[in-house]
Design an enzyme around this catalytic site. Structure first.
Site, PDB file in Angstrom:
ATOM      1  N   PRO A 151       0.786  -1.221   0.000  1.00 47.61           N
ATOM      2  CA  PRO A 151       0.000   0.000   0.000  1.00 47.61           C
ATOM      3  C   PRO A 151       0.824   1.281   0.000  1.00 47.61           C
ATOM      4  CG  PRO A 151      -0.215  -1.181   2.078  1.00 47.61           C
ATOM      5  CD  PRO A 151       0.465  -2.101   1.124  1.00 47.61           C
ATOM      6  N   ASN A 152       0.359   2.208  -0.803  1.00 48.54           N
ATOM      7  CA  ASN A 152       0.898   3.578  -0.902  1.00 48.54           C
ATOM      8  C   ASN A 152       2.218   3.688  -1.661  1.00 48.54           C
ATOM      9  OD1 ASN A 152      -1.233   4.896   0.633  1.00 48.54           O
ATOM     10  ND2 ASN A 152      -0.418   3.749   2.368  1.00 48.54           N
ATOM     11  N   ARG A 190       4.855  12.827  -1.723  1.00 51.69           N
ATOM     12  CA  ARG A 190       5.157  13.467  -0.433  1.00 51.69           C
ATOM     13  C   ARG A 190       6.284  12.703   0.249  1.00 51.69           C
ATOM     14  NH1 ARG A 190       1.446  13.571   3.519  1.00 51.69           N
ATOM     15  NH2 ARG A 190       2.563  15.307   4.447  1.00 51.69           N
ATOM     16  N   TYR A 197      11.546   8.787   1.380  1.00 53.16           N
ATOM     17  CA  TYR A 197      11.479   7.784   0.300  1.00 53.16           C
ATOM     18  C   TYR A 197      12.142   8.244  -0.995  1.00 53.16           C
ATOM     19  CZ  TYR A 197       8.023   5.863   3.516  1.00 53.16           C
ATOM     20  OH  TYR A 197       7.401   5.360   4.632  1.00 53.16           O
ATOM     21  N   ASN A 242       8.104  -5.616  -1.108  1.00 51.52           N
ATOM     22  CA  ASN A 242       8.042  -4.525  -0.135  1.00 51.52           C
ATOM     23  C   ASN A 242       6.579  -4.457   0.290  1.00 51.52           C
ATOM     24  OD1 ASN A 242       7.905  -2.240   1.358  1.00 51.52           O
ATOM     25  ND2 ASN A 242       9.043  -0.943  -0.073  1.00 51.52           N
ATOM     26  N   ALA A 246       3.195  -0.973   4.654  1.00 48.96           N
ATOM     27  CA  ALA A 246       2.639  -1.004   6.012  1.00 48.96           C
ATOM     28  C   ALA A 246       2.244  -2.420   6.446  1.00 48.96           C
ATOM     29  CB  ALA A 246       1.444  -0.068   6.099  1.00 48.96           C
ATOM     30  N   HIS A 272       4.273  -4.728   8.892  1.00 50.39           N
ATOM     31  CA  HIS A 272       4.208  -4.641  10.347  1.00 50.39           C
ATOM     32  C   HIS A 272       2.922  -5.222  10.934  1.00 50.39           C
ATOM     33  CE1 HIS A 272       7.389  -1.981   9.157  1.00 50.39           C
ATOM     34  NE2 HIS A 272       6.549  -1.111   8.624  1.00 50.39           N
ATOM     35  N   ASP A 314       1.964 -16.019   5.859  1.00 55.10           N
ATOM     36  CA  ASP A 314       1.504 -17.388   5.585  1.00 55.10           C
ATOM     37  C   ASP A 314       1.501 -17.680   4.089  1.00 55.10           C
ATOM     38  OD1 ASP A 314       1.182 -17.933   8.258  1.00 55.10           O
ATOM     39  OD2 ASP A 314      -0.976 -17.598   8.291  1.00 55.10           O
ATOM     40  N   ILE A 347      12.518   0.686   1.290  1.00 58.44           N
ATOM     41  CA  ILE A 347      13.223   1.834   0.710  1.00 58.44           C
ATOM     42  C   ILE A 347      13.929   2.609   1.831  1.00 58.44           C
ATOM     43  CG2 ILE A 347      12.889   4.025  -0.531  1.00 58.44           C
ATOM     44  CD1 ILE A 347      10.344   2.598  -1.788  1.00 58.44           C
ATOM     45  N   SER A 348      13.199   2.842   2.911  1.00 61.41           N
ATOM     46  CA  SER A 348      13.780   3.576   4.049  1.00 61.41           C
ATOM     47  C   SER A 348      14.435   2.591   5.010  1.00 61.41           C
ATOM     48  CB  SER A 348      12.678   4.360   4.773  1.00 61.41           C
ATOM     49  OG  SER A 348      11.741   3.466   5.352  1.00 61.41           O
ATOM     50  N   ARG A 401      13.427   4.032  12.451  1.00 64.49           N
ATOM     51  CA  ARG A 401      12.160   4.775  12.476  1.00 64.49           C
ATOM     52  C   ARG A 401      11.312   4.402  13.704  1.00 64.49           C
ATOM     53  NH1 ARG A 401       9.514   4.847   6.692  1.00 64.49           N
ATOM     54  NH2 ARG A 401       8.346   6.544   7.727  1.00 64.49           N
ATOM     55  N   ARG A 422       7.357   0.239  13.454  1.00 62.04           N
ATOM     56  CA  ARG A 422       7.956  -0.286  12.211  1.00 62.04           C
ATOM     57  C   ARG A 422       9.069  -1.297  12.496  1.00 62.04           C
ATOM     58  NH1 ARG A 422       5.802   3.339   8.221  1.00 62.04           N
ATOM     59  NH2 ARG A 422       5.523   5.374   9.177  1.00 62.04           N
TER      60      ARG A 422
HETATM   61  O1  CA2 Z   1      10.582   1.971   3.650  1.00 59.86           O
HETATM   62  C1  CA2 Z   1       9.731   1.294   3.058  1.00 59.86           C
HETATM   63  O2  CA2 Z   1       9.896   0.843   1.922  1.00 59.86           O
HETATM   64  C2  CA2 Z   1       8.365   1.030   3.726  1.00 59.86           C
HETATM   65  O3  CA2 Z   1       7.997  -0.310   3.422  1.00 59.86           O
HETATM   66  C3  CA2 Z   1       7.404   2.022   3.075  1.00 59.86           C
HETATM   67  C4  CA2 Z   1       6.006   2.041   3.712  1.00 59.86           C
HETATM   68  C5  CA2 Z   1       6.075   2.075   5.248  1.00 59.86           C
HETATM   69  O4  CA2 Z   1       4.784   1.885   5.785  1.00 59.86           O
HETATM   70  C6  CA2 Z   1       7.015   1.019   5.811  1.00 59.86           C
HETATM   71  O5  CA2 Z   1       7.064   1.130   7.219  1.00 59.86           O
HETATM   72  C7  CA2 Z   1       8.407   1.175   5.238  1.00 59.86           C
HETATM   73  C8  CA2 Z   1       5.223   3.254   3.158  1.00 59.86           C
HETATM   74  C9  CA2 Z   1       4.994   3.205   1.654  1.00 59.86           C
HETATM   75  C10 CA2 Z   1       4.921   4.535   0.993  1.00 59.86           C
HETATM   76  O6  CA2 Z   1       4.198   5.501   1.765  1.00 59.86           O
HETATM   77  C11 CA2 Z   1       4.205   6.814   1.340  1.00 59.86           C
HETATM   78  C12 CA2 Z   1       4.078   7.796   2.318  1.00 59.86           C
HETATM   79  C13 CA2 Z   1       4.092   9.122   1.970  1.00 59.86           C
HETATM   80  C14 CA2 Z   1       4.211   9.476   0.643  1.00 59.86           C
HETATM   81  C15 CA2 Z   1       4.316   8.507  -0.345  1.00 59.86           C
HETATM   82  C16 CA2 Z   1       4.309   7.170  -0.007  1.00 59.86           C
END
Ligand code: CA2
Length: 147
Positions: free
Chosen positions: A9-10, A17, A22, A73, A76, A79, A86, A100-101, A106, A110
């Site tokens: 997701p996301n 942003r 990221y 990846n 969210a 976590h 599974d 990525i991060s 953090r 996380r």
């Molecule tokens: O660092 C990563 O790749 C994460 O998997 C990215 C997730 C985060 O929930 C994980 O804890 C670490 C978030 C995906 C992207 O979220 C965005 C947030 C703001 C702007 C654009 C994307």
């Protein structure tokens, strides 16, 4: 070698942003970076992104018998998701977890990764290059299996 690259997701919102966390690259940019690296490594990469946990479980199940490796990846869902853990265990396809991060630096929430125990390696904090690193790990793993 066929590798399925799954993003949760996301990840489709990358570059819009939080560039300080990221980077400035978009999901499209990520795909082209990974595609170029796949060509260099001589592997085929397919891509899947979803904001829905069940859709990610479905694509992992469908990978059984069709892919030799998974780069994931779970974003969210890393976590929270026992269902994705599974699914990865059920197919038994060599899998590398990518972030990525640097999630280790953090928030506390996380620090837990449910998927990690189903993965041969976890890569974090390398930006988009982490996905390339993950494909290299899968190629190495396959070479070792063949020897
Ligand atoms: O660092 C990563 O790749 C994460 O998997 C990215 C997730 C985060 O929930 C994980 O804890 C670490 C978030 C995906 C992207 O979220 C965005 C947030 C703001 C702007 C654009 C994307």
């Amino acid at each position: 070698m066929k590798i399925l690259v799954i993003n949760g997701p996301n990840i489709n919102m990358l570059g819009i942003r939080e560039p300080e966390i990221y980077g400035k690259g978009t999901y499209r940019d990520l795909i082209s970076v990974v595609e170029s690296a796949a060509a260099r490594l001589g592997v085929t990469a397919a891509f899947f992104q979803s904001n829905h946990e069940g859709a990610i479980v479905d694509v992992i199940q469908e990978a059984y018998g069709n892919y030799d490796g998974i780069v994931i990846n779970p974003a969210a869902y890393t976590h929270t998701s026992v269902a994705i853990l599974d699914a990865l265990k059920s197919v038994g396809i060599p899998t590398v977890e990518v972030h990525i991060s640097d999630v280790s630096e953090r928030e506390d929430f996380r620090q837990v990764s449910y998927v990690r125990t189903a993965c041969i390696k976890t890569i974090m904090g390398e930006g988009f290059a982490g996905y390339i690193h993950a494909m290299e790990v899968l190629c190495e793993e396959r070479k070792e299996e063949e020897d």
